[in-house]
Scaffold this active site. Sequence first.
Site, PDB file in Angstrom:
ATOM      1  CG  HIS A   1      -3.123   0.831   9.879  1.00  0.00           C
ATOM      2  ND1 HIS A   1      -2.854  -0.140   8.945  1.00  0.00           N
ATOM      3  CD2 HIS A   1      -4.450   0.733  10.147  1.00  0.00           C
ATOM      4  CE1 HIS A   1      -3.972  -0.784   8.655  1.00  0.00           C
ATOM      5  NE2 HIS A   1      -4.952  -0.279   9.380  1.00  0.00           N
TER       6      HIS A   1
ATOM      7  CG  ASP B   1      -1.072   6.398   7.061  1.00  0.00           C
ATOM      8  OD1 ASP B   1      -2.105   6.860   6.559  1.00  0.00           O
ATOM      9  OD2 ASP B   1      -1.029   5.290   7.647  1.00  0.00           O
TER      10      ASP B   1
ATOM     11  CD  GLN C   1      -8.213   6.763  10.622  1.00  0.00           C
ATOM     12  OE1 GLN C   1      -9.168   7.495  10.875  1.00  0.00           O
ATOM     13  NE2 GLN C   1      -8.377   5.511  10.242  1.00  0.00           N
TER      14      GLN C   1
ATOM     15  CE  LYS D   1      -8.790   3.822   6.731  1.00  0.00           C
ATOM     16  NZ  LYS D   1      -9.495   2.929   7.643  1.00  0.00           N
TER      17      LYS D   1
ATOM     18  CB  CYS E   1      -4.492  -2.591  11.669  1.00  0.00           C
ATOM     19  SG  CYS E   1      -5.743  -3.562  10.847  1.00  0.00           S
TER      20      CYS E   1
HETATM   21  C1  LIG Z   1      -3.670   5.344   9.838  1.00  0.00           C
HETATM   22  C2  LIG Z   1      -4.049   4.297   8.831  1.00  0.00           C
HETATM   23  N1  LIG Z   1      -3.177   3.952   7.887  1.00  0.00           N
HETATM   24  C3  LIG Z   1      -3.469   3.042   6.949  1.00  0.00           C
HETATM   25  C4  LIG Z   1      -4.684   2.406   6.928  1.00  0.00           C
HETATM   26  C5  LIG Z   1      -4.975   1.406   5.850  1.00  0.00           C
HETATM   27  O1  LIG Z   1      -5.954   1.916   4.999  1.00  0.00           O
HETATM   28  P1  LIG Z   1      -6.580   0.990   3.852  1.00  0.00           P
HETATM   29  O2  LIG Z   1      -7.039  -0.258   4.530  1.00  0.00           O
HETATM   30  O3  LIG Z   1      -7.700   1.802   3.313  1.00  0.00           O
HETATM   31  O4  LIG Z   1      -5.497   0.746   2.861  1.00  0.00           O
HETATM   32  C6  LIG Z   1      -5.624   2.718   7.899  1.00  0.00           C
HETATM   33  C7  LIG Z   1      -6.925   2.037   7.943  1.00  0.00           C
HETATM   34  O5  LIG Z   1      -7.546   1.922   8.978  1.00  0.00           O
HETATM   35  C8  LIG Z   1      -5.302   3.698   8.872  1.00  0.00           C
HETATM   36  O6  LIG Z   1      -6.174   4.031   9.823  1.00  0.00           O
END
Ligand SMILES: Cc1ncc(COP(=O)(O)O)c(C=O)c1O
Length: 405
Positions: A120, A197, A200, A223, A361
């Site tokens: 992301h 990270d 997900q 999430k 993203c």
């Molecule tokens: C794999 C991953 N990392 C980071 C993020 C960013 O999360 P947040 O917008 O809640 O900070 C997302 C959000 O879709 C994501 O799917």
Amino acid sequence: MNLEQVRADFPILEQEVNGKPLVYLDNAASAQKPQAVMDAMTQYFRETHSNVHRGAHSLGDRATALFEGARETVRSQINAASANEIIWTRGTTEGINLVANGFYRSLKQGDEILVSRMEHHANIVPWQMLAEATGASLKVIEVTPEGELDQQSFRDQLSERTKVFAITAVSNVLGTINPTREMVAAAKEAGAYTLVDGAQAIPHLGADVQALDCDFYVFSGHKLFGPTGIGVLYGREDLLNEWPVYQTGGEMIHRVSFEGTSFQNSPYRFEAGTPAIAEAIGLATAMRYLDDLGHDGLHEAEAALDRRVDEWVADFPGLTRYGQAQNKVPVLSFWLEGLHPSDLGTLLDQQGIAIRTGHHCCMPLMEHFGIAGTARASFAFYNTVEEVDTFFQGLQRIQRLFTGK
Ligand SMILES: Cc1ncc(COP(=O)(O)O)c(C=O)c1O
């Protein structure tokens, strides 16, 4: 798991959208909240709200006890060794920025930061900025045509120059479950700091940070069936107490004078200002809710959805799926021949079906597949097999109408 009962816990799912029962398939963007989360937050506001850690009064003490209790719940749910390793953030994005910020003084030319093409943007851009500022270089693990991390590419690029290894445990586009534990072990062996990270991964797989043995693990509350505006950075306590501070101000200090300021230990060292108290309580409630439902039941429910998706995809003319990993969570990214994903999103919405469209993203990943974006249906344990059918029948209707197939 009694699905009917579970769905009753999520009142938002009961509504109609555009005259049709809502089919919510945008869970990877943000998941819905059970009533228990809303109740815990409302009760906090009605009965307890006050600032924390400042209390010369009873409400303050009670708010602090709930807030720190929430931290302890998160600790036990992700199996961290100490509550001092649990830092409240606004979400995954802030957690990664906090960690990346800590490298600005120590990274130098010749050092390398290793990420993957399926990250992301939140796990790319902070590292890219860091590389630009320090003269370090950003290295990228490539992705196979099936949407898995190319392990040869990983081995080729990991070296003693790798100072940071930052990787997603699950792809938000492809659903791929990465062999995170093995890759973290290899990166640590090479001498790198490791960040996972979990945005997900944790909603589908839970997390055990001690088993994973990473230095940092980040995720978002929203999430994970909790509120927005709250997330968690887990870090090893010895590391955190040495880590450069991020935001500065009230609460995170030990002593302030005009000659200089000293800082608290973790976690307060990283929690400048008044925190998101109700949101922390809401997130802990969501994690307890999932625990009470039982992770085995959740996995079974999701596996059933995934199987049904696979059955439909196997026999759906004109549908191209992105992401065919051996190990995946129930996420379907796709193109339907002759239909732009954003049109598809609008047309499905008219049938009450919520999906996401676009680059999610993940522009570098889109580039890899040679596309601008996809349509993405992402499922949660509260979705039903009938909803999977409704979604694909909706696609069939749109396909017939617009392409005559
Ligand atoms: C794999 C991953 N990392 C980071 C993020 C960013 O999360 P947040 O917008 O809640 O900070 C997302 C959000 O879709 C994501 O799917």
